[in-house]
Design a protein around this motif. Structure first.
Motif, PDB file in Angstrom:
ATOM      1  N   ALA A  46       0.864  -1.176   0.000  1.00 30.68           N
ATOM      2  CA  ALA A  46       0.000   0.000   0.000  1.00 30.68           C
ATOM      3  C   ALA A  46       0.902   1.228   0.000  1.00 30.68           C
ATOM      4  O   ALA A  46       1.838   1.319   0.796  1.00 30.68           O
ATOM      5  CB  ALA A  46      -0.898   0.003   1.233  1.00 30.68           C
ATOM      6  N   GLU A  47       0.619   2.145  -0.924  1.00 34.32           N
ATOM      7  CA  GLU A  47       1.396   3.370  -1.032  1.00 34.32           C
ATOM      8  C   GLU A  47       0.514   4.565  -0.742  1.00 34.32           C
ATOM      9  O   GLU A  47      -0.646   4.596  -1.146  1.00 34.32           O
ATOM     10  CB  GLU A  47       1.966   3.522  -2.444  1.00 34.32           C
ATOM     11  CG  GLU A  47       2.958   2.458  -2.823  1.00 34.32           C
ATOM     12  CD  GLU A  47       3.476   2.626  -4.249  1.00 34.32           C
ATOM     13  OE1 GLU A  47       2.850   3.367  -5.038  1.00 34.32           O
ATOM     14  OE2 GLU A  47       4.507   2.013  -4.566  1.00 34.32           O
ATOM     15  N   ASN A  48       1.099   5.560  -0.049  1.00 34.32           N
ATOM     16  CA  ASN A  48       0.353   6.786   0.181  1.00 34.32           C
ATOM     17  C   ASN A  48       0.445   7.659  -1.071  1.00 34.32           C
ATOM     18  O   ASN A  48       1.041   7.267  -2.076  1.00 34.32           O
ATOM     19  CB  ASN A  48       0.856   7.511   1.437  1.00 34.32           C
ATOM     20  CG  ASN A  48       2.250   8.084   1.281  1.00 34.32           C
ATOM     21  OD1 ASN A  48       2.865   8.024   0.220  1.00 34.32           O
ATOM     22  ND2 ASN A  48       2.766   8.647   2.353  1.00 34.32           N
ATOM     23  N   GLY A  49      -0.129   8.850  -1.035  1.00 38.25           N
ATOM     24  CA  GLY A  49      -0.149   9.741  -2.192  1.00 38.25           C
ATOM     25  C   GLY A  49       1.225  10.154  -2.678  1.00 38.25           C
ATOM     26  O   GLY A  49       1.390  10.537  -3.840  1.00 38.25           O
ATOM     27  N   ASP A  50       2.235  10.084  -1.807  1.00 36.09           N
ATOM     28  CA  ASP A  50       3.606  10.448  -2.182  1.00 36.09           C
ATOM     29  C   ASP A  50       4.396   9.258  -2.706  1.00 36.09           C
ATOM     30  O   ASP A  50       5.586   9.384  -2.982  1.00 36.09           O
ATOM     31  CB  ASP A  50       4.350  11.032  -0.975  1.00 36.09           C
ATOM     32  CG  ASP A  50       3.709  12.307  -0.465  1.00 36.09           C
ATOM     33  OD1 ASP A  50       3.105  13.034  -1.281  1.00 36.09           O
ATOM     34  OD2 ASP A  50       3.810  12.578   0.751  1.00 36.09           O
ATOM     35  N   THR A 165      -4.524   6.272  -0.426  1.00 31.96           N
ATOM     36  CA  THR A 165      -3.696   5.083  -0.317  1.00 31.96           C
ATOM     37  C   THR A 165      -4.131   4.071  -1.373  1.00 31.96           C
ATOM     38  O   THR A 165      -5.306   3.777  -1.496  1.00 31.96           O
ATOM     39  CB  THR A 165      -3.824   4.451   1.081  1.00 31.96           C
ATOM     40  OG1 THR A 165      -3.512   5.425   2.060  1.00 31.96           O
ATOM     41  CG2 THR A 165      -2.891   3.273   1.243  1.00 31.96           C
ATOM     42  N   GLU A 166      -3.159   3.594  -2.141  1.00 32.37           N
ATOM     43  CA  GLU A 166      -3.437   2.600  -3.175  1.00 32.37           C
ATOM     44  C   GLU A 166      -2.733   1.307  -2.840  1.00 32.37           C
ATOM     45  O   GLU A 166      -1.607   1.315  -2.345  1.00 32.37           O
ATOM     46  CB  GLU A 166      -2.949   3.106  -4.533  1.00 32.37           C
ATOM     47  CG  GLU A 166      -3.715   4.300  -5.042  1.00 32.37           C
ATOM     48  CD  GLU A 166      -3.268   4.699  -6.426  1.00 32.37           C
ATOM     49  OE1 GLU A 166      -2.821   3.822  -7.191  1.00 32.37           O
ATOM     50  OE2 GLU A 166      -3.369   5.890  -6.739  1.00 32.37           O
TER      51      GLU A 166
END
Length: 169
Positions: A46-50, A165-166
């Motif tokens: 999971a990645e945040n917007g950055d 979060t993706e």
């Protein structure tokens, strides 16, 4: 999760699990079994917007049985519902692998994780004495029966959408 995710995942792993963190080799080995027609693993990040990895999770499957290998959420994202989203992704993978049940272990002193798993319908079935080292901490073993054609058991909640979060596999 891809090979280029291993270093940031290791940073998170060491922060969250300093005494029993997985090694680089362990992640490489798991990822080696996550691609192709004969794959038996599913690992996601999971990645945040950055673009920073703020969580990851992994599942192993064999003979109709799935085992949650790991779920981790960065400290600054705990309590946001990200753990639920990661677990829901693993349960979708278990269904895709045609597993009839999903097993996991969690520390007996990790009540927060136990409550998450219970919300998804996992039930305690036993203990593994001294499973987590160092410290000789027991593991609570939990099990979930997976509905044959509809994914997780009906009692599993829908995972919340964590803003920005993706999750990537």
């Amino acid at each position: 999760m891809r090979w280029w995710d291993i270093d940031p995942v290791l940073e998170l792993e060491r922060d969250l699990f300093p005494e029993d963190a997985w090694s680089r080799g362990m992640f490489w080995s798991e990822l080696a079994h996550s691609r192709g027609a004969e794959s038996t693993r599913r690992y996601v990040v999971a990645e945040n917007g950055d673009g920073r990895i703020v969580g990851y999770a992994g599942l192993a499957c064999a003979g109709g049985l799935a085992d949650v290998q790991t779920i981790a959420v960065a400290r600054d994202h705990q309590g946001t519902g990200l753990g639920s989203r990661l677990l829901a992704e693993l349960l979708r993978a278990a269904t895709a692998f045609e597993c009839a049940e999903v097993m996991l272990e969690c520390r007996v002193d990790n009540v927060r994780a136990q409550k998450l798993y219970e919300r998804f319908g996992f039930t305690p079935i036993g203990f593994r004495r001294g499973y987590y080292q160092p410290g000789n901490v027991d593991a609570l073993v939990m099990r979930l029966a997976v509905a044959a054609d509809s994914g997780p058991a009906p009692s599993a909640p829908s995972a919340p959408d964590v803003q920005g979060t993706e999750i990537h596999g």
